[in-house]
Enzyme design. Structure first.
Site, PDB file in Angstrom:
ATOM      1  N   ARG A 114      -1.205  12.691   8.103  1.00 62.41           N
ATOM      2  CA  ARG A 114      -0.682  11.477   8.068  1.00 62.41           C
ATOM      3  C   ARG A 114       0.797  11.408   7.846  1.00 62.41           C
ATOM      4  O   ARG A 114       1.422  12.457   7.249  1.00 62.41           O
ATOM      5  CB  ARG A 114      -1.234  10.717   6.904  1.00 62.41           C
ATOM      6  N   TYR A 119      -4.231  11.529  14.937  1.00 67.06           N
ATOM      7  CA  TYR A 119      -5.032  12.315  14.087  1.00 67.06           C
ATOM      8  C   TYR A 119      -5.142  11.338  12.786  1.00 67.06           C
ATOM      9  O   TYR A 119      -4.287  10.532  12.234  1.00 67.06           O
ATOM     10  CB  TYR A 119      -4.062  13.395  13.473  1.00 67.06           C
ATOM     11  N   GLY A 120      -6.569  11.671  12.447  1.00 64.21           N
ATOM     12  CA  GLY A 120      -6.878  11.002  11.111  1.00 64.21           C
ATOM     13  C   GLY A 120      -6.440   9.572  10.744  1.00 64.21           C
ATOM     14  O   GLY A 120      -6.505   8.597  11.565  1.00 64.21           O
ATOM     15  N   GLY A 121      -5.972   9.325   9.484  1.00 62.55           N
ATOM     16  CA  GLY A 121      -5.634   7.945   9.177  1.00 62.55           C
ATOM     17  C   GLY A 121      -4.519   7.321   9.941  1.00 62.55           C
ATOM     18  O   GLY A 121      -4.293   6.090   9.939  1.00 62.55           O
ATOM     19  N   LYS A 179      -7.355   4.060   6.581  1.00 63.42           N
ATOM     20  CA  LYS A 179      -6.377   3.637   5.691  1.00 63.42           C
ATOM     21  C   LYS A 179      -5.731   2.370   5.912  1.00 63.42           C
ATOM     22  O   LYS A 179      -5.201   1.484   5.045  1.00 63.42           O
ATOM     23  CB  LYS A 179      -5.385   4.861   5.490  1.00 63.42           C
ATOM     24  N   HIS A 200      -8.501   3.490  -3.077  1.00 60.91           N
ATOM     25  CA  HIS A 200      -8.570   4.809  -2.750  1.00 60.91           C
ATOM     26  C   HIS A 200      -9.517   5.840  -3.591  1.00 60.91           C
ATOM     27  O   HIS A 200      -8.974   6.647  -4.131  1.00 60.91           O
ATOM     28  CB  HIS A 200      -7.197   5.828  -2.340  1.00 60.91           C
ATOM     29  N   SER A 206      -4.745  12.319  -2.096  1.00 61.49           N
ATOM     30  CA  SER A 206      -5.251  12.926  -0.903  1.00 61.49           C
ATOM     31  C   SER A 206      -5.422  14.328  -1.156  1.00 61.49           C
ATOM     32  O   SER A 206      -4.391  14.976  -1.873  1.00 61.49           O
ATOM     33  CB  SER A 206      -4.472  12.676   0.180  1.00 61.49           C
ATOM     34  N   CYS A 237      -7.171  16.098  -3.322  1.00 66.43           N
ATOM     35  CA  CYS A 237      -7.249  16.220  -4.790  1.00 66.43           C
ATOM     36  C   CYS A 237      -8.661  16.291  -5.417  1.00 66.43           C
ATOM     37  O   CYS A 237      -8.928  16.062  -6.540  1.00 66.43           O
ATOM     38  CB  CYS A 237      -6.472  15.194  -5.520  1.00 66.43           C
ATOM     39  N   THR A 291     -13.982  14.161  -2.204  1.00 66.25           N
ATOM     40  CA  THR A 291     -15.052  14.495  -1.474  1.00 66.25           C
ATOM     41  C   THR A 291     -15.870  15.693  -2.298  1.00 66.25           C
ATOM     42  O   THR A 291     -17.199  15.587  -2.420  1.00 66.25           O
ATOM     43  CB  THR A 291     -14.757  15.261  -0.168  1.00 66.25           C
ATOM     44  N   ASN A 292     -15.295  16.259  -3.141  1.00 67.14           N
ATOM     45  CA  ASN A 292     -15.971  17.449  -3.817  1.00 67.14           C
ATOM     46  C   ASN A 292     -16.619  16.711  -4.984  1.00 67.14           C
ATOM     47  O   ASN A 292     -17.671  16.991  -5.190  1.00 67.14           O
ATOM     48  CB  ASN A 292     -15.134  18.470  -4.344  1.00 67.14           C
ATOM     49  N   ASP A 317     -14.124   8.403  -0.192  1.00 65.95           N
ATOM     50  CA  ASP A 317     -12.616   8.247   0.020  1.00 65.95           C
ATOM     51  C   ASP A 317     -12.252   6.740  -0.248  1.00 65.95           C
ATOM     52  O   ASP A 317     -11.271   6.626  -0.818  1.00 65.95           O
ATOM     53  CB  ASP A 317     -12.378   8.680   1.405  1.00 65.95           C
ATOM     54  N   ARG A 326     -10.046  19.172   9.128  1.00 65.49           N
ATOM     55  CA  ARG A 326     -11.076  18.291   8.565  1.00 65.49           C
ATOM     56  C   ARG A 326     -12.487  18.484   9.104  1.00 65.49           C
ATOM     57  O   ARG A 326     -12.366  19.084  10.329  1.00 65.49           O
ATOM     58  CB  ARG A 326     -10.784  17.062   8.812  1.00 65.49           C
ATOM     59  N   PHE A 369     -15.094  22.014  -9.882  1.00 64.56           N
ATOM     60  CA  PHE A 369     -16.272  21.903  -8.831  1.00 64.56           C
ATOM     61  C   PHE A 369     -17.544  21.673  -9.769  1.00 64.56           C
ATOM     62  O   PHE A 369     -17.416  20.452 -10.534  1.00 64.56           O
ATOM     63  CB  PHE A 369     -16.474  23.339  -7.766  1.00 64.56           C
ATOM     64  N   SER A 370     -18.621  22.403  -9.515  1.00 61.52           N
ATOM     65  CA  SER A 370     -19.864  21.894 -10.391  1.00 61.52           C
ATOM     66  C   SER A 370     -19.470  21.793 -11.572  1.00 61.52           C
ATOM     67  O   SER A 370     -20.336  21.097 -12.313  1.00 61.52           O
ATOM     68  CB  SER A 370     -20.796  23.073  -9.906  1.00 61.52           C
ATOM     69  N   GLU A 371     -18.662  22.643 -12.173  1.00 60.25           N
ATOM     70  CA  GLU A 371     -18.445  22.532 -13.720  1.00 60.25           C
ATOM     71  C   GLU A 371     -17.763  21.356 -14.210  1.00 60.25           C
ATOM     72  O   GLU A 371     -17.858  21.056 -15.366  1.00 60.25           O
ATOM     73  CB  GLU A 371     -17.792  23.817 -14.265  1.00 60.25           C
ATOM     74  N   ASN A 372     -17.328  20.560 -13.098  1.00 55.03           N
ATOM     75  CA  ASN A 372     -16.957  19.123 -13.670  1.00 55.03           C
ATOM     76  C   ASN A 372     -17.936  18.204 -14.285  1.00 55.03           C
ATOM     77  O   ASN A 372     -17.607  17.143 -14.695  1.00 55.03           O
ATOM     78  CB  ASN A 372     -16.214  18.324 -12.326  1.00 55.03           C
TER      79      ASN A 372
HETATM   80  P1  GTP Z   1      -8.547  13.331   0.926  1.00 57.10           P
HETATM   81  O1  GTP Z   1      -9.797  13.411   1.981  1.00 57.10           O
HETATM   82  O2  GTP Z   1      -7.457  13.926   1.708  1.00 57.10           O
HETATM   83  O3  GTP Z   1      -8.609  11.970   0.644  1.00 57.10           O
HETATM   84  O4  GTP Z   1      -9.176  14.541  -0.028  1.00 57.10           O
HETATM   85  P2  GTP Z   1     -10.063  14.532  -1.245  1.00 57.10           P
HETATM   86  O5  GTP Z   1      -9.565  13.897  -2.363  1.00 57.10           O
HETATM   87  O6  GTP Z   1     -11.420  14.060  -0.960  1.00 57.10           O
HETATM   88  O7  GTP Z   1     -10.099  16.000  -1.603  1.00 57.10           O
HETATM   89  P3  GTP Z   1     -11.156  17.068  -1.394  1.00 57.10           P
HETATM   90  O8  GTP Z   1     -12.597  16.977  -2.249  1.00 57.10           O
HETATM   91  O9  GTP Z   1     -11.436  17.490  -0.217  1.00 57.10           O
HETATM   92  O10 GTP Z   1     -10.323  18.441  -1.862  1.00 57.10           O
HETATM   93  C1  GTP Z   1      -9.155  18.783  -1.381  1.00 57.10           C
HETATM   94  C2  GTP Z   1      -9.001  20.396  -1.866  1.00 57.10           C
HETATM   95  O11 GTP Z   1      -9.090  20.534  -3.448  1.00 57.10           O
HETATM   96  C3  GTP Z   1     -10.191  21.285  -1.406  1.00 57.10           C
HETATM   97  O12 GTP Z   1      -9.279  22.629  -0.999  1.00 57.10           O
HETATM   98  C4  GTP Z   1     -10.939  21.416  -2.560  1.00 57.10           C
HETATM   99  O13 GTP Z   1     -11.674  22.783  -2.556  1.00 57.10           O
HETATM  100  C5  GTP Z   1      -9.804  21.291  -3.801  1.00 57.10           C
HETATM  101  N1  GTP Z   1     -10.816  20.795  -5.043  1.00 57.10           N
HETATM  102  C6  GTP Z   1     -11.709  20.050  -5.250  1.00 57.10           C
HETATM  103  N2  GTP Z   1     -12.118  19.718  -6.338  1.00 57.10           N
HETATM  104  C7  GTP Z   1     -11.783  20.829  -6.897  1.00 57.10           C
HETATM  105  C8  GTP Z   1     -11.794  21.325  -8.339  1.00 57.10           C
HETATM  106  O14 GTP Z   1     -12.567  20.702  -9.333  1.00 57.10           O
HETATM  107  N3  GTP Z   1     -11.175  22.588  -8.982  1.00 57.10           N
HETATM  108  C9  GTP Z   1     -10.383  23.094  -7.920  1.00 57.10           C
HETATM  109  N4  GTP Z   1      -9.418  24.221  -8.458  1.00 57.10           N
HETATM  110  N5  GTP Z   1      -9.974  22.831  -6.682  1.00 57.10           N
HETATM  111  C10 GTP Z   1     -10.745  21.656  -6.204  1.00 57.10           C
HETATM  112  C1  SPV Z   2      -6.204  11.064   3.027  1.00 54.76           C
HETATM  113  O1  SPV Z   2      -5.102  11.741   3.410  1.00 54.76           O
HETATM  114  O2  SPV Z   2      -6.142  10.538   2.091  1.00 54.76           O
HETATM  115  C2  SPV Z   2      -7.255  11.307   3.847  1.00 54.76           C
HETATM  116  C3  SPV Z   2      -7.298  11.692   5.220  1.00 54.76           C
HETATM  117  O3  SPV Z   2      -8.546  10.867   3.530  1.00 54.76           O
HETATM  118  S1  SPV Z   2      -6.603  10.286   6.371  1.00 54.76           S
HETATM  119  O4  SPV Z   2      -7.794   9.890   7.138  1.00 54.76           O
HETATM  120  O5  SPV Z   2      -5.769  11.078   7.408  1.00 54.76           O
HETATM  121  O6  SPV Z   2      -5.961   9.368   5.520  1.00 54.76           O
HETATM  122 MN    MN Z   3      -8.278  10.128   1.220  1.00 50.84          MN
END
Ligand code: GTP
Ligand code: SPV
Ligand code: MN
Length: 596
Positions: free
Chosen positions: A65, A204-206, A213, A233, A255, A257, A260-261, A280, A371, A495-498
């Site tokens: 973006r 691209y993307g958003g 967005k 968001h 974004s 951060c 998705t995880n 998202d 992505r 990750f899982s430990e969250n």
């Molecule tokens: P957008 O799609 O851009 O909005 O991103 P998002 O907020 O969905 O982030 P996403 O879950 O894709 O994670 C982005 C990056 O952060 C990835 O490289 C993940 O591996 C990393 N990440 C996610 N959760 C954790 C976590 O709990 N700990 C750490 N250290 N990294 C994390």
């Molecule tokens: C973000 O940047 O927060 C995304 C990717 O989810 S995009 O679709 O490009 O906005």
């Molecule tokens: Mn996003």
């Protein structure tokens, strides 16, 4: 079909001058994917490894973006506020007329009727995107509900958002196309009053999938303000605890951060289950029972690839086994995909730019903002009822960001207004999801800095109002998975430990945990957070949870400077919250002095 839409389409066509116009009804996915392969935009992946899946490589200048080229064109500058790029609407319209004049020459203009939210639901909103990019059409079919039923809803009187997109690369007679046409003069333009979107230059993307967005957040937030709801968001999940009780939780992180995880969390504690509703964007409305209810307006996942591996997010990997579109990841020699964090690096790859790559290359094989794009339904964790029209009543909202310092693992707000202050003061280190300096700390209120379609201060006021209009609003928490030690290593396993943080939060919702008051809110009391088996010593846990009065005092200075930028628009409640925080920090400092 309404003549209103037909007239608009012919108006756009006479401006952009495409060779053909093609109306899309949602049935064209395979045909378009084949066309994209023929043109070289898509590389088909090995069907034995990953059936019906494709890799797209963008122009290396079109990878994220572009916030500097994103504009909010409200009549009054004050209505866009200090955090948006404002541009005078009339001047912008003139500029757009110039950019779009003949911009689709030699190309097909696709007309995509799409719905954000289940078609027919009172929380759904409709749009029509015209685009000269087949990649955009194919992606929109994954990310949104593309259907001619949308035209029926509009014919029956529903409102719709017109969205115009062009890659800005007209073809002269006989000119050979490139695999990823684009134009460096990117403009992503929103007109909040007339609820229109115009996007030029980027595929691209958003920037180009305008349901995401542009419509669901920038235009969405202004609709939400006018109509009394919230466009956010946020991810959205349903958590079942070991006692079988269910909790719906939404979370706003900037974004890249961790949305998705967390949306696909694989619980590390026995008896927990997490179901994905959205990853998202979340639209939130008042429910008849005095709570807030939420839907995911999207239809697919557009997730960050790097960092996604079997140890971090197996569920995400399972979602992309087939029918997946990857953009800017690396290609393996046997026709599959790879990115940093997926596995040990193979001996040879083709990198995201199409060049040979070996571990010695010293470059990233996949772009950091590469992505994967798949239908929601393919997430193994998807809630069977994820797209129910009535939505999900929220029990908690989390705010978070990437903070190497200061912000503890989890903090509970005192009440709704304090929670709004927490959201308003979120800061995060910048990521590769947008063009700009990665790692630099910036305020990203509600993770909406690039997405709020109006004055951020008015948006905070709207949040204050909504919470105070319902009898049983969700509890608000702040989380930070990213705190670092003095060697720059992230201390919390994440990750899982969250799950352990989720467990404490649910304990608070259930009133089973008491927590411990600090100036910034309630954190887990000693022994309340289940860290069994993590191997984290007391000193590290102390650092992960620490609330340091001096560095927080410095943080209040930064918050004040940020708030000052909003002038008289700043809700007085935000200033009150800041004063309260300072007074609490003073008290903690005095107590520390007495102790030492
Ligand atoms: P957008 O799609 O851009 O909005 O991103 P998002 O907020 O969905 O982030 P996403 O879950 O894709 O994670 C982005 C990056 O952060 C990835 O490289 C993940 O591996 C990393 N990440 C996610 N959760 C954790 C976590 O709990 N700990 C750490 N250290 N990294 C994390
Ligand atoms: C973000 O940047 O927060 C995304 C990717 O989810 S995009 O679709 O490009 O906005
Ligand atoms: Mn996003």
């Amino acid at each position: 079909m309404t003549t209103e839409i037909e007239n608009w389409v012919s108006e756009i066509a006479s401006l952009t001058k495409p060779d053909n116009i093609r109306w899309i009804d949602g049935s064209e996915q395979d045909e378009l994917n084949a066309l994209l392969v023929e043109r070289g935009t898509f590389t088909p992946l090995n069907p034995e490894k990953r059936p019906n899946s494709f890799l797209a490589r963008t122009n290396p200048a079109d990878v994220a973006r572009v916030e500097e080229r994103t504009f909010i064109c409200s009549e009054r500058e004050q209505d866009a506020g200090p955090t948006n790029n404002w541009f005078e609407p009339k001047a912008m319209r003139e500029k757009l007329q110039g950019l779009f004049d003949g911009s689709m020459r030699g190309r097909t203009m696709y007309v995509i009727p799409f719905s954000m939210g289940p078609i027919g639901s009172d929380q759904a909103r409709y749009g029509i995107e015209v685009t000269d990019s087949a990649y955009v059409v194919s992606s929109m079919m994954i990310m949104t509900r593309v259907s001619s039923k949308v035209l029926d809803e509009i014919a029956a009187g529903a409102e719709w958002v017109p969205a115009v997109h062009s890659v800005g690369a007209p073809l002269a007679e006989g000119e050979q196309d490139v695999a990823w046409p684009c134009n460096p003069d990117v403009h992503v333009v929103q007109f909040p009053e007339t609820k229109e979107i115009w996007s030029f230059g980027s595929g691209y993307g958003g920037n180009s999938l305008l349901g995401k967005k542009a419509m669901s957040l920038r235009i969405g937030s202004t609709m939400a303000r006018d109509e009394g709801w919230l466009a956010e968001h946020m991810l959205l999940i349903r958590i079942t605890n070991p006692e079988g009780k269910q909790f719906n939780v939404a979370a706003a992180f900037p974004s890249a951060c961790g949305k998705t995880n967390l949306a696909m969390l694989k619980p590390s504690l026995p008896g927990y289950k997490v179901e994905t509703i959205g990853d998202d964007i979340t639209w939130i409305a008042k429910s008849s029972s005095g709570k807030l209810k939420a839907i995911n307006p999207e239809y697919g996942l557009f997730g960050v690839a790097p960092g996604t591996g079997p140890d971090t997010n197996q569920h995400a990997l399972d979602s992309m086994k087939e029918n997946a579109v990857f953009t800017n990841v690396a290609l393996t020699d046997d026709g599959d995909v790879w990115w940093e964090g997926l596995s040990e690096p193979p001996a040879h790859l083709t990198d995201w730019k199409g060049n040979d790559w070996t571990p010695e290359s010293g470059e990233l094989a996949a772009h950091p903002n590469s992505r994967f794009c798949v239908p929601m339904e393919q997430a193994p964790t998807v809630a069977p009822d994820w797209d129910r029209a009535e939505g999900f009543e929220l029990d908690a909202i989390l705010f978070g960001g990437r903070r190497a310092t200061n912000v503890p693992l989890v903090t509970e707000s005192r009440d709704w207004n304090h929670g709004v202050f927490m959201g308003a003061t979120i800061a995060s280190e910048q990521t590769a999801a947008a063009e700009g300096p990665v790692g630099q700390l910036r305020r990203d209120p509600f993770a909406m800095l690039p997405f709020c379609g109006y004055n951020m201060a008015d948006y905070w006021n709207h949040w204050l109002n909504i919470g105070n209009q319902v009898s049983n609003p969700p509890k608000i928490f702040q989380v930070n998975w990213f705190r670092k030690d003095e060697n720059g290593k992230i201390m919390w396993p994440g990750f899982s430990e969250n799950t352990r943080v989720v467990d404490w939060i649910i304990g608070r919702l259930e009133n089973k945990n008491k927590g411990q008051a600090t100036p910034i809110g309630r954190i887990p009391a000693n022994g309340e957070l289940n860290i069994e088996g993590l191997g984290l010593d007391d000193e590290t846990m102390q650092k992960i949870m620490d609330v340091d009065s001096d560095s927080w005092m410095a943080e209040t200075e930064m918050i004040e400077a940020f708030f000052d930028g909003f002038g008289l628009a700043l809700p007085p409640e935000m200033t009150r919250q800041l004063h309260w925080l300072r007074s609490q920090l003073e008290l903690q400092r005095e107590a520390e002095l007495v102790k030492s």
